[in-house]
Each structure stands twice: as structure tokens, then as C-alpha cells.
Design a protein around this motif. Sequence first.
Motif, PDB file in Angstrom:
ATOM      1  N   UNK A   7      40.325  39.764  36.656  1.00  0.00           N
ATOM      2  CA  UNK A   7      40.891  39.437  37.924  1.00  0.00           C
ATOM      3  C   UNK A   7      41.992  38.923  38.422  1.00  0.00           C
ATOM      4  N   UNK A   8      42.573  39.370  39.081  1.00  0.00           N
ATOM      5  CA  UNK A   8      43.889  38.742  39.757  1.00  0.00           C
ATOM      6  C   UNK A   8      43.856  38.893  41.150  1.00  0.00           C
ATOM      7  N   UNK A   9      44.045  37.858  41.823  1.00  0.00           N
ATOM      8  CA  UNK A   9      44.249  37.959  43.335  1.00  0.00           C
ATOM      9  C   UNK A   9      45.277  38.996  43.903  1.00  0.00           C
ATOM     10  N   UNK A  10      44.845  39.660  44.734  1.00  0.00           N
ATOM     11  CA  UNK A  10      45.741  40.875  45.150  1.00  0.00           C
ATOM     12  C   UNK A  10      46.648  40.078  46.246  1.00  0.00           C
ATOM     13  N   UNK A  11      48.226  40.307  45.714  1.00  0.00           N
ATOM     14  CA  UNK A  11      48.962  39.523  46.547  1.00  0.00           C
ATOM     15  C   UNK A  11      49.156  39.880  47.899  1.00  0.00           C
ATOM     16  N   UNK A  12      49.067  41.329  48.110  1.00  0.00           N
ATOM     17  CA  UNK A  12      49.225  42.016  49.279  1.00  0.00           C
ATOM     18  C   UNK A  12      48.368  41.454  50.315  1.00  0.00           C
ATOM     19  N   UNK A  13      47.005  41.382  49.921  1.00  0.00           N
ATOM     20  CA  UNK A  13      46.016  40.899  50.748  1.00  0.00           C
ATOM     21  C   UNK A  13      46.207  39.428  51.164  1.00  0.00           C
ATOM     22  N   UNK A  14      46.434  38.574  50.116  1.00  0.00           N
ATOM     23  CA  UNK A  14      46.499  37.117  50.164  1.00  0.00           C
ATOM     24  C   UNK A  14      47.726  37.051  51.021  1.00  0.00           C
ATOM     25  N   UNK A  15      48.849  37.696  51.014  1.00  0.00           N
ATOM     26  CA  UNK A  15      50.047  37.218  51.686  1.00  0.00           C
ATOM     27  C   UNK A  15      49.746  37.770  52.982  1.00  0.00           C
ATOM     28  N   UNK A  16      48.977  38.803  53.194  1.00  0.00           N
ATOM     29  CA  UNK A  16      48.836  39.198  54.640  1.00  0.00           C
ATOM     30  C   UNK A  16      48.041  38.117  55.428  1.00  0.00           C
ATOM     31  N   UNK A  17      46.883  37.662  54.660  1.00  0.00           N
ATOM     32  CA  UNK A  17      45.981  36.761  55.415  1.00  0.00           C
ATOM     33  C   UNK A  17      46.911  35.473  55.658  1.00  0.00           C
ATOM     34  N   UNK A  18      47.710  35.042  54.584  1.00  0.00           N
ATOM     35  CA  UNK A  18      48.206  33.617  54.687  1.00  0.00           C
ATOM     36  C   UNK A  18      49.554  33.682  55.494  1.00  0.00           C
ATOM     37  N   UNK A  19      49.846  34.875  56.010  1.00  0.00           N
ATOM     38  CA  UNK A  19      51.051  34.980  56.454  1.00  0.00           C
ATOM     39  C   UNK A  19      52.386  34.430  55.793  1.00  0.00           C
ATOM     40  N   UNK A  20      52.530  34.680  54.660  1.00  0.00           N
ATOM     41  CA  UNK A  20      53.732  34.216  53.797  1.00  0.00           C
ATOM     42  C   UNK A  20      53.655  35.122  52.615  1.00  0.00           C
ATOM     43  N   UNK A  21      54.770  34.873  51.799  1.00  0.00           N
ATOM     44  CA  UNK A  21      54.945  36.018  50.714  1.00  0.00           C
ATOM     45  C   UNK A  21      55.207  35.315  49.451  1.00  0.00           C
ATOM     46  N   UNK A  22      55.494  34.041  49.271  1.00  0.00           N
ATOM     47  CA  UNK A  22      55.439  33.506  47.894  1.00  0.00           C
ATOM     48  C   UNK A  22      56.651  34.008  47.182  1.00  0.00           C
ATOM     49  N   UNK A  23      57.587  34.846  48.014  1.00  0.00           N
ATOM     50  CA  UNK A  23      58.961  35.565  47.499  1.00  0.00           C
ATOM     51  C   UNK A  23      60.307  34.934  48.140  1.00  0.00           C
ATOM     52  N   UNK A  73      59.976  38.366  52.167  1.00  0.00           N
ATOM     53  CA  UNK A  73      60.387  37.132  51.402  1.00  0.00           C
ATOM     54  C   UNK A  73      60.216  36.257  52.658  1.00  0.00           C
ATOM     55  N   UNK A  74      60.080  34.904  51.953  1.00  0.00           N
ATOM     56  CA  UNK A  74      59.819  33.613  53.029  1.00  0.00           C
ATOM     57  C   UNK A  74      61.209  33.070  53.514  1.00  0.00           C
ATOM     58  N   UNK A  75      62.227  33.608  52.771  1.00  0.00           N
ATOM     59  CA  UNK A  75      63.596  32.737  52.895  1.00  0.00           C
ATOM     60  C   UNK A  75      64.715  33.937  52.034  1.00  0.00           C
ATOM     61  N   UNK A  76      65.915  33.805  52.513  1.00  0.00           N
ATOM     62  CA  UNK A  76      66.822  34.416  51.806  1.00  0.00           C
ATOM     63  C   UNK A  76      68.046  33.491  51.316  1.00  0.00           C
ATOM     64  N   UNK A  77      68.547  33.936  50.289  1.00  0.00           N
ATOM     65  CA  UNK A  77      69.634  33.285  49.622  1.00  0.00           C
ATOM     66  C   UNK A  77      70.910  34.261  49.662  1.00  0.00           C
ATOM     67  N   UNK A  78      71.936  33.988  50.165  1.00  0.00           N
ATOM     68  CA  UNK A  78      73.129  34.858  50.559  1.00  0.00           C
ATOM     69  C   UNK A  78      74.075  34.253  49.388  1.00  0.00           C
ATOM     70  N   UNK A  79      74.724  35.391  48.694  1.00  0.00           N
ATOM     71  CA  UNK A  79      75.820  35.034  47.575  1.00  0.00           C
ATOM     72  C   UNK A  79      76.858  36.154  47.450  1.00  0.00           C
ATOM     73  N   UNK A  80      78.058  35.638  47.366  1.00  0.00           N
ATOM     74  CA  UNK A  80      78.969  36.510  47.381  1.00  0.00           C
ATOM     75  C   UNK A  80      80.158  36.023  48.053  1.00  0.00           C
ATOM     76  N   UNK A  81      81.306  36.409  47.560  1.00  0.00           N
ATOM     77  CA  UNK A  81      82.456  36.486  48.222  1.00  0.00           C
ATOM     78  C   UNK A  81      82.428  37.182  49.189  1.00  0.00           C
ATOM     79  N   UNK A  82      82.456  36.627  50.571  1.00  0.00           N
ATOM     80  CA  UNK A  82      82.378  37.335  51.664  1.00  0.00           C
ATOM     81  C   UNK A  82      83.163  37.064  52.633  1.00  0.00           C
TER      82      UNK A  82
END
Lengths: 360, 360
Positions: B60-76, B135-144
Motif C-alpha cells: 500500500x502507498x498513500x494516494x498522493x492526489x487524495x492526500x494532497x487534495x485533503x491537505x491542500x498542498x502538493x509536496x511538489x 506545485x506549492x511554489x515555483x522556481x524561475x530560471x533563465x536568462x530572461x
Amino acid sequence: MCAAERARAAAGMKGKATSFDIAHLAGVSQPTVSRALRGSPLVSEETRRRVQSAAEALGYKVDKNASNLRRQHSGTLALLLFEDPTADHSHINPFFLSMLGSITRASAQQGYDLLISFQQFSRDWHADFAGCKKADGIILLGYGDYQSHRDKLEKLVAQGTRFVRWGAVLPGQPGVSIGCDNFLGGRMVTGHLVEQGCRRIAFLGDATPHYPEFHERYRGYVEALRAAGLPVDETLRADAESTERAGYEATKTLLARDAAFDALFAASDLIAIGAMRALVEHGLGVPRDVALAGFDDIPVASFVRPALTTVLQDTGRAGELLVDHLLRLIHGRSAESMMLPVELKVRQSSLRMMRGRRAR
Amino acid sequence: MCAAERARAAAGMKGKATSFDIAHLAGVSQPTVSRALRGSPLVSEETRRRVQSAAEALGYKVDKNASNLRRQHSGTLALLLFEDPTADHSHINPFFLSMLGSITRASAQQGYDLLISFQQFSRDWHADFAGCKKADGIILLGYGDYQSHRDKLEKLVAQGTRFVRWGAVLPGQPGVSIGCDNFLGGRMVTGHLVEQGCRRIAFLGDATPHYPEFHERYRGYVEALRAAGLPVDETLRADAESTERAGYEATKTLLARDAAFDALFAASDLIAIGAMRALVEHGLGVPRDVALAGFDDIPVASFVRPALTTVLQDTGRAGELLVDHLLRLIHGRSAESMMLPVELKVRQSSLRMMRGRRAR
DNA sequence: CTGAAAGCGCTTACAG
DNA sequence: CTGAAAGCGCTTACAG
């Protein structure tokens, strides 16, 4: 405060908008919002427009976690990069970096997100992505010892996990593998060195079945020697994993052995670059005293001096195929292992005839 | 059929096991399974053990989609790589590849998954990851060109999206930025070239505020010239984005201009490598006729001949800091923009005194 | 320390 | 073409 926020504040909402908010604003039911946004043909054109503009007004985005949970999929592919635990951790093998780039592009093109993770082969990763539904399928990448870890692949198959693997394509392997024709590449390089007049060609790289890709390249090497009527001399082989340092050290070992050689075929470019350094330190000229060739055609290969003769693997095509085959599996269709053609890139490091043509 | 499957088949289940299956097998309620597996201190040691072994038995593995939905975050975390649309698409800038490696490692260490995505600056990506809770947050990368696209960053801030950006650290920018000391780097390199006796030092790279990192490097260059009492000659500047091709062409432009120069400071290593090729084609020796320096210290920099003088940015540390700062924001703490130190790497391409010391 | 209940935000069969 | 209802698989306040 942006426009969407203002609109939502006016509507008396806090936090992110949900499909209920959109429904309310558009004057329809919540399921209709879902249908409209997913492009269901059941929704009238006019309703769809109303829903869409309401969604835009509130800056609404479908919650992926909820959507995925309900739809029982994730829209995400996982890329597992296996690294030799002994390898230098500061740099990733450029070849895999290049694969990573093309895989990222290919999955984006297919509308899938890509999750990236570095793994040790020894760890218990097999259920970490598909098992918990973080990903619909897995791409395995890395010079790995697939022999000792065959059980992991079999477990994936038994679990029904969809996966494709980059690496040696050999009969009887669990799952779908995509790789280049390592045997042919090894034969081509070695044949080229023979044509250059080399007679004692050493092989640098772990030639055991534990490194199936290197092993195939080695088999190609042996075949080419046979075809040329040259003996296979075991003292002309030194083990090396795919790092510059290993290439450097394997070359030192070879030199210490005092078995003369006039060419070096390194099982990877990284090994070849390490070898080049060892040869130069030893006062040997490349290609004057020793012709040198590698495998992979990583970006540095054309920048080292002398530029490195090597075998090009088409990483762009490889990435596309990996994603393509994985999606076939995910969609319940069949997918076959396949082998990609390789291309010999002849550069100065192996051109013994060049001697004296340039003042180097 | 693996052990877990057999166990579940015996229990009459099809499909993946859920927490209810585990509850049933362990003889507890489903919420207790959840608590036990999340390591809640409320669960007795004995119950925890029973639950854990039941979970293992059924794979058994915890279903991430269900867990994330309930916890309101993504761990990503999402890593958005911006590429210049005009750039060559077959290869990613090695510098960003190196950053990518260290960011991947750092986020794994913190227990977060990393989603990777290539983006065009022009596209409407700002809500694609945080908005839909992928995603819980974003990293921006690039010569922009962060100047023209400043509104996008402001939108992120307005939305309350957590993000950090790699790039020039300038006052008044929206959000948190982490970057190296581009000004100091530019000054150090130029100062070094002056010390080598160069008097007419050209600058290769887009020095407009549209490329703030290059702009800072340019400002450092100007400052060093001033300090040495040398004039800033506009004819000694040629625009180039960060590609080898652009470096090659900018150098050709410079050569065609017929404004003599004895050194070239390229705003990136890729530009420098292109420049090197153009110089050689033009019959100019490096460093004999023209001293050359770049910026970034990408892996090839030490392999080109002559090896390239450049400025090292510590990508390992940069990746850690980006992830660290982003997690601070995600956890509701504060995070400040910061500048990383740089290190001058002197190699042969700029050592004019070396002339004749080696037979090259 | 444990269980019954509610709910995260969607999607989709079912009924109309 | 649209709505009311059920449910995906968890987590967590609430009650005991």
C-alpha cells in the motif's frame, strides 16, 4: 490586487476560486462548469462561452489534485535518473542531461508534466511514483547494473506499473527498453581505428554483463578485431565506470601494465576525456602516439583538443521515443523494445594520418 | 504475481489497495491507518506496527492526489526554465543544466518532488502550476528579459504565488531573487584583462537592461575600465544572446568593424566559445593576439583549448538557496533576495604572458 | 488512544 | 443540453 482578485472580493469570496464560484457567476450548475471547461460536446456553445469568461474573470484553474483523484490519473510522467553511487556527485553525466532535455520537451509536447528524481538503484523506489499515483508512468534512465537489479524491474512489471527504460536492448528483459545499437557502435569505432592503421587497440570500460551497454560496445569491439584478424588481448582491457576520473585511472593502470597499445576505445566520452588527460601527462600525443575514441558525443567531445572521435546517439529522437512508447503503454496499447541507429563521428583524436598536417 | 498481489487477491480485492483495505487487515478503523502511517503521536506503538505490516503486506502507498487534495498542498516544487525563443533548441544552456541538477538534489533532500517545465516568457504560464495546485511554489530560471515581463512577476506576487527567481538581484524587483554578483564578476574579469596588459577590451553580449545579468556584467566591465583610466569605446561592444552562434556572429561583426581590440570579455562562456571559433577562423591566436574571457564556468570551459578564463558561479550553493528560500515562503516565513559571491577562474585564454611558454 | 463524520474539489453516470 | 447525486481516497476536528 489584480483584476481577478477584485472580482472575487466583490463576490465575497476568499481563497482560490472553485468550480462552484464559476457556476454561480455564470448562472449554471457546477457540473456544467466542469463539462464546459473540459470541452465536452454536450455543452452548448453559448454556455461554454459564459463559463469560460467567468473562469477568466476569477482567474480560475481546475484543481489538479481533485481532478486527478476523480479521474484516477495524474497527467504526469516520472523520470528516474539512476546514478552510480560511486560517481562524482557534483556533475551529472552530460549525456543524461541531454536526454533529460529531450524527454522534458517530448512530454510537454504530449501535454504531460514531468517529475524528476535522482535515485540510487539500491533504494526501494519501485512504488514511489506509480504506486502513489504521482505519475502515470515511469522513464528509467542511467548507466545501471540492470542485472543485479532485474528483480526491481520484474516487480514493476508484476505491479502493472507502466515504464520504459533507456539502456541496452537485450532479449528476455522485463518491460520495454529503448537504446541505441551499442554493438554496432562499438564495431564501427573499432573498425575505424583499424582502418587508421592501429593494431593494438585497448578497451576502457567495464565489459561485464553488469554494464550491459558497455558490454555490448565491448562485444562490437571484439567483433571488429576478429573481422580484422587481430587478437583480443585481455591485458589491453581496463575497467572503468562512466566518469572522467575512472577513465584517467584506468589509463594509468593500462600504462603501468606496460602492454603497448596504439589506440584506445573508451566506452564513453567521459572515460575518453579522462584517458586523454592521462595520456598527455604521460607524454603521449593524441592521435600521434595513441589514437582515441569515445562513445555518446556529449557536447564537450567536439571542444576538447584534439576533438574526440565518438559515436553519436540521437538523444532528441530517443527522448521522443521513450515518451511515445510510455504513452502507448499508459493508453493500454502495446509497445515494443527498439534499437536506435548510431552514427560514427570521426574527429581529430583518431586520425593518425593527420600527423604533421597541422602544427599542433 | 508478487507477494502483495497474492495477499490482496486472497482478500478478494482488485485494483490498488486503499487505506480501508489496510484498516480491514489490521483490524482498526480507516482514520487510524492514516494516523499511523503519517506518524501521528496519537497512535499506540502496537497499533502502528500492525498497520505498518498490513500496509507492507498489501504494497500500500498513500494516494498522493487524495492526500494532497485533503491537505491542500502538493509536496511538489515546479522549476520553470525559460529559454530564449531564438536560441538553438537542441541543447539547453549547460549552465542551467548544472543549476537544474543542484535544484533537483536540493528539493529531493527537502522531501519535495520537482516538476520541470520549459516555458516561453511570452506564454501565460503564471497560473499553470500554483493556480491549479500542482506545485506549492515555483522556481524561475533563465536568462530572461525580466524588464518586459515584469508584469508577469507582479501578477505572481498579486496572486500570492510563492516563487523565487534566479537572476540579477536589483532593487525594486517583485518577489525574491537570488543571483550571483554579476557586477563584481564583470569587474574582476575586466580588471584581470587589464592586468594582462590589454588596453582595448571588447564586450560581447546584450548590455541593455533587458538582459539584467549581462547588463550588470557590462557595468562591472565599464567600472574596471574607468578604474584603469581606459576609455569606454562603444564600437568595442557587440550584442549577443547566450549562445555559441551569437558569440560567433558578434565576433564577426566586431572584426568587420575594423576597430582593433586586444581582448574580448564575453558575457557568457557559450558566447566566448563562439568567439574563440570566429577568432581562430580569422587567423587570430588566443591569447596571443586576443585575450579571451567568459562567464559561468560551464564544464566545457576547462576543456576548450586554450582553456577559458571565466567567472565561477557556485551552482550547488545556488540550488540549495533557491529551494531553501522557496520553502521559507511556502511555510509562511520571510525570505530576502540575496547575492552570491563569484570566483575568477584564470586559465590560459587570458594569459598573455604565457606567449611562447608552451609550444602551441 | 480510537472511531464516526465531514469534506477537500472535482468528474461522470444517471435522469430528465 | 443541463442538473442532482454519488464518489474518488484521503485527513482532521470532534467526541468519547
